[in-house]
Design a protein around this motif. Structure first.
Motif, PDB file in Angstrom:
ATOM      1  N   ALA A 150      -6.861   8.002   7.896  1.00  0.00           N
ATOM      2  CA  ALA A 150      -6.656   7.890   6.450  1.00  0.00           C
ATOM      3  C   ALA A 150      -5.994   6.554   6.109  1.00  0.00           C
ATOM      4  CB  ALA A 150      -5.806   9.052   5.956  1.00  0.00           C
ATOM      5  N   PHE A 151      -4.996   6.172   6.920  1.00  0.00           N
ATOM      6  CA  PHE A 151      -4.307   4.896   6.692  1.00  0.00           C
ATOM      7  C   PHE A 151      -5.282   3.729   6.835  1.00  0.00           C
ATOM      8  CE2 PHE A 151      -1.576   1.552   8.920  1.00  0.00           C
ATOM      9  CZ  PHE A 151      -1.200   0.939   7.734  1.00  0.00           C
ATOM     10  N   LYS A 203      -9.981  -0.352   2.543  1.00  0.00           N
ATOM     11  CA  LYS A 203     -10.541  -0.330   1.192  1.00  0.00           C
ATOM     12  C   LYS A 203      -9.838  -1.370   0.317  1.00  0.00           C
ATOM     13  CE  LYS A 203     -11.485   2.862  -2.601  1.00  0.00           C
ATOM     14  NZ  LYS A 203     -10.387   3.381  -3.409  1.00  0.00           N
ATOM     15  N   LYS A 204      -8.512  -1.462   0.474  1.00  0.00           N
ATOM     16  CA  LYS A 204      -7.722  -2.356  -0.376  1.00  0.00           C
ATOM     17  C   LYS A 204      -7.866  -3.820   0.034  1.00  0.00           C
ATOM     18  CE  LYS A 204      -2.865  -2.557  -1.981  1.00  0.00           C
ATOM     19  NZ  LYS A 204      -2.938  -2.933  -3.379  1.00  0.00           N
ATOM     20  N   LEU A 259       0.838  -1.203   0.000  1.00  0.00           N
ATOM     21  CA  LEU A 259       0.000   0.000   0.000  1.00  0.00           C
ATOM     22  C   LEU A 259       0.875   1.256   0.000  1.00  0.00           C
ATOM     23  CD1 LEU A 259      -2.815   1.368   0.341  1.00  0.00           C
ATOM     24  CD2 LEU A 259      -2.491   1.139   2.801  1.00  0.00           C
ATOM     25  N   ALA A 275      -7.631   3.625   3.852  1.00  0.00           N
ATOM     26  CA  ALA A 275      -7.002   3.142   2.612  1.00  0.00           C
ATOM     27  C   ALA A 275      -6.742   1.640   2.691  1.00  0.00           C
ATOM     28  CB  ALA A 275      -5.701   3.903   2.375  1.00  0.00           C
ATOM     29  N   GLU A 297       1.110   4.198  -2.865  1.00  0.00           N
ATOM     30  CA  GLU A 297       0.840   5.612  -2.591  1.00  0.00           C
ATOM     31  C   GLU A 297       2.019   6.490  -3.009  1.00  0.00           C
ATOM     32  OE1 GLU A 297      -2.187   4.927   1.210  1.00  0.00           O
ATOM     33  OE2 GLU A 297      -0.286   5.962   1.519  1.00  0.00           O
ATOM     34  N   TYR A 354       4.454   0.204   6.991  1.00  0.00           N
ATOM     35  CA  TYR A 354       3.920   1.343   6.244  1.00  0.00           C
ATOM     36  C   TYR A 354       4.705   2.599   6.591  1.00  0.00           C
ATOM     37  CZ  TYR A 354       0.371   4.741   4.666  1.00  0.00           C
ATOM     38  OH  TYR A 354      -0.298   5.763   4.049  1.00  0.00           O
TER      39      TYR A 354
END
Lengths: 292, 474
Positions: free
Chosen positions: B354-355, B361-362, B120, B358, B124, B375
């Motif tokens: 936000a992390f 979602k993935k 991820l 994201a 980004e 990350y």
């Protein structure tokens, strides 16, 4: 340490051994009859555990308890028909490689379907709680486990000793050529034995799913002690495996009980070494001509 | 240099796949005309010559039978799917980052979160323009065990020329990777190895730690225990994983206990392959401790929690090593106690939200704490390379050591402590929620405020110089 605690540890160790038994019995059966060293046996245990997760939302734990071992046993029949069958008269090293590969494939498939992180599953509410026998308080679920395992052992023993099916299997273990000469084809018996042995591993998966961590590599965790049990007990011996399983559990429990927990795993291997030094075929190992 | 070119050619160029001298079928070769066949021989003879050359010329680079086999496998594969990406790998318009973490074994489930997270992060970074205008290419491998980890680290640095290595969970593997990294003057950022020794007697100039050290874990959750009156004059019973990480943690937790007036009623070392804890649970019931301390690792924590609930024990539980994935696996009603974490998915900061969004979602599940480590380490490296306009490890290290601040998705920024290369940042203690307050399978705990508090320096939870000092080998 109090003697009560030691007694508890001994009892607990014996119970602990029962779990290995379900795996080890199938392992021993399949090896005795077909000469297949089934390194994938642990994978079927893992599949049993994952099936519990899949089935129980629909049928409950009770449903999974019945359905999962059946599904695993059917899978065992397929594996026997497609793969094992080709390796019965071959060098055991070939079946070893085959089943090792099979175990890895099964693990990766579980990883692909369910993901690598361990999944959660709890003891069903009806089976929770404690039982107290005198000063000995124990988990109710484990008592149930013990009951199921004892029933399996008794059932399997009756099947092998008292039925014509068992007589053929026992004869097949000793002398497959003679069985063939008598006009009995061992093939269907092989399938049945694979279904039985692998189904038992699946059953162990169902039974241990609520108390062990469910993850794709869980089969590897159980296969090593199960092999140790089979080796200590001796090939071809039903009661050898039973006694070895109890002995392994006992040694582990007592080592933890008396404060040598760090060496509890090593002690099992030491036990195996000692047994093999004095009895190279294992405790009750019979002399099986075709393996010597 | 020549050796490496030859080497790379062997590993990656699909030599056998040119024209119609395909190696795939013997019959196809038989069907070729005499001329074609001799052309084939010439082509296939070339790499053999190169092998010999490599063998003769390299003294330090081992060219074993195994790598020959791998080469053969690589060539066979190269005709298929892997060819395009391999060709791209050789171009110079990318910056490579190596990622090593256990993906099998008892730490595998955690490693998988690390892999998801770094994928991820790189996605980004590339979407935002990459590093110095170049794309990031990620090389990911299963580190397996300390020996394999060091071999793979060496290959990533020497052959693939990675800018840095990120990852690892096992403290033992961290040590071997750090040794390779230091020898080759390449940055290694540890995202999961906790052992204090890695920041003390085994410290290395080229190794930095995003993962907190054991002392930070112990002091963070120790504050919760002190608040709950579980330390002074109390007795603990501890179970400890019998390997480097566990031993280190036991040492640190004993130091904490002695300094704060508590004592141990018992401590058992548990073999790392133990799955059944019934014998230990019987001992714990007999010892009646004020607190059961779990210094276990990986799946053992899950097994323990499930069986602790099974045996109906009610002593307070706590632990010093912890990962949320293991609590999720133990499940509702089985997960109990208070535990320290470096980060968790319920943190109420814009960056964390936000992390989590994201990631969810993935992968359709929230990230666990190991995901944060990989990350954030990648983000720190990316930010630094873009700021310095350089991928040279010594320059990056100098920048880190000068106390550069980084956004860690927490309430305040963190920095690397120059004396032991430990990231100074806030930690949290999480406590299991009672079963009736749990809404879903992920949000099963409540969190303490950040430790240390806003008016304290970040260093108060880290090991002091007296407790654990590092002298970087030159």
């Amino acid at each position: 340490m109090s003697s009560i605690l030691l007694a508890q540890q001994i009892l607990n160790g014996l119970l602990d051994g029962v779990y290995y038994l379900l795996i080890a019995l199938g392992l021993s059966l399949i090896f005795s009859l077909g000469g297949i060293v089934n390194l994938a046996h642990g994978a079927f245990y893992a599949i049993g555990a994952y099936l519990t997760l899949v089935i129980s939302p629909y049928l409950g734990f009770g449903g999974a308890f019945v359905a999962a071992p059946v599904v695993v046993a059917l899978l065992g029949v397929v594996i026997e028909r497609v793969l094992f069958r080709r390796f019965y008269r071959a060098d055991p090293i070939l079946s070893l490689l085959l089943t090792f590969g099979l175990a890895m494939v099964a693990e990766q498939v579980l990883r692909m379907i369910f993901g690598a992180p361990p999944l959660s599953y709890s003891i069903p509410p009806a089976l929770r709680g404690q039982v107290a026998v005198g000063g000995f308080i124990y988990s109710f679920y484990r008592v149930v486990l013990l009951g199921v395992a004892a029933a399996c052992i008794a059932g399997l023993w009756l099947l092998l000793q008292k039925t014509s099916f068992g007589r053929v299997v026992r004869a097949g273990v000793q002398n497959p050529d003679m069985v063939g000469a008598l006009g009995i084809s061992l093939q269907p018996y092989m399938s049945a034995v694979a279904a039985l042995g692998i189904g038992l591993a699946g059953l162990a998966g169902v039974l241990l799913a609520p108390i062990y961590s469910i993850h794709p590599a869980m089969g590897q965790e159980i296969i090593t002690p199960a092999f140790v049990v089979v080796v200590i007990g001796g090939l071809g011996s039903f009661w050898g495996v039973v006694i070895a399983a109890l002995l392994v559990g006992l040694v582990k429990g007592v080592m933890v009980g008396v404060g040598y927990s760090a060496a509890s795993t090593a002690a099992i291997y030491l036990l195996m070494l000692l047994v093999l030094l004095f009895r190279p075929r294992g405790l009750f190992g019979e002399r099986i001509m075709r393996f010597e | 240099m020549k050796i490496k070119i030859a080497d790379r050619g062997l590993d990656k160029t699909p030599v056998f796949c040119k024209s119609n001298c395909d190696h795939r079928s013997r019959q196809a070769i038989k069907a070729l005309s005499q001329e074609e066949r001799s052309a084939c021989r010439r082509e296939t003879a070339a790499p053999r010559g190169r092998i010999r050359e490599t063998k003769l010329m390299s003294n330090n680079h081992q060219f074993t039978r195994r790598s020959l086999l791998k080469t053969a496998g690589g060539i066979a594969l190269a005709s298929g799917i892997s060819a395009p990406s391999i060709l791209r790998a050789q171009s110079s318009d990318v910056i490579r980052i190596g990622h090593l973490t256990p993906r099998t074994g008892f730490l595998g489930p955690l490693g998988e979160y690390g892999v998801m997270a770094i994928d991820l992060a790189v996605e980004e970074i590339n979407a935002a323009g990459g590093l110095m205008g170049r794309k990031v290419e990620l090389l990911k491998e299963d580190s397996v065990n300390p020996q394999t980890a060091s071999t793979k680290a060496e290959r990533m640095i020497e052959r693939d020329k990675v800018a840095c290595i990120i990852g690892e969970i096992s403290s033992a593997s961290c040590l071997t990777i750090a040794q390779v990294a230091s020898r080759n003057k390449t940055l290694f950022i540890n995202t999961g190895g906790n052992s204090d020794a890695l920041r003390g007697k085994d410290c290395q100039r080229y190794m930095f730690h995003v993962e907190s050290q054991n002392s930070m874990y112990v002091k963070t959750v120790g504050r919760s225990f002190q608040r709950d009156g579980l330390v002074k004059g109390k007795k603990w019973y501890s179970l400890t994983a019998d390997y480097a990480f566990g031993h280190d943690l036991l040492k640190v937790s004993k130091r904490f206990m002695e300094a704060n007036g508590g004592q141990f009623a018992g401590d058992d070392l548990v073999p790392t392959d133990a799955t059944d804890f019934s014998a230990y649970l019987l001992k714990i019931r007999e010892a009646k401790p004020d607190l059961v301390v779990i210094n276990l690792a990986g799946n053992q924590i899950t097994n323990f929690l499930k069986q602790y609930a099974e045996f109906g024990l009610t002593f307070p539980v706590g632990g010093f090593g912890f990962d949320t994935a293991l609590a999720w696996a133990a499940g509702k009603g089985n997960f109990v106690g208070t535990w320290p974490v470096v980060w968790h998915h319920l943190l109420d900061t814009p960056g964390s939200k936000a992390f989590v969004a994201a990631f969810t979602k993935k992968y359709s599940k929230p990230p666990e704490n190991q995901a944060w480590g990989d990350y954030i380490a990648t983000k720190i490296v990316a930010q630094t390379i873009n700021e310095l306009k350089s991928t040279e490890s010594p320059k990056i290290i100098e920048h880190f050591e000068k106390g550069a601040k980084f956004d860690l998705l927490k309430t305040r920024p963190g920095y690397f402590r120059a004396t032991d290369h430990q990231l100074m940042h806030e930690m949290y203690a999480v406590t299991a929620l009672p079963a009736d307050k749990i809404k879903n399978q992920w949000d099963i705990f409540s969190s303490s405020p950040a430790v240390p508090g806003p008016d304290e320096p970040l260093e108060v939870i880290a090991a002091t110089k007296e407790e654990n000092s590092c002298t970087f080998p030159s």
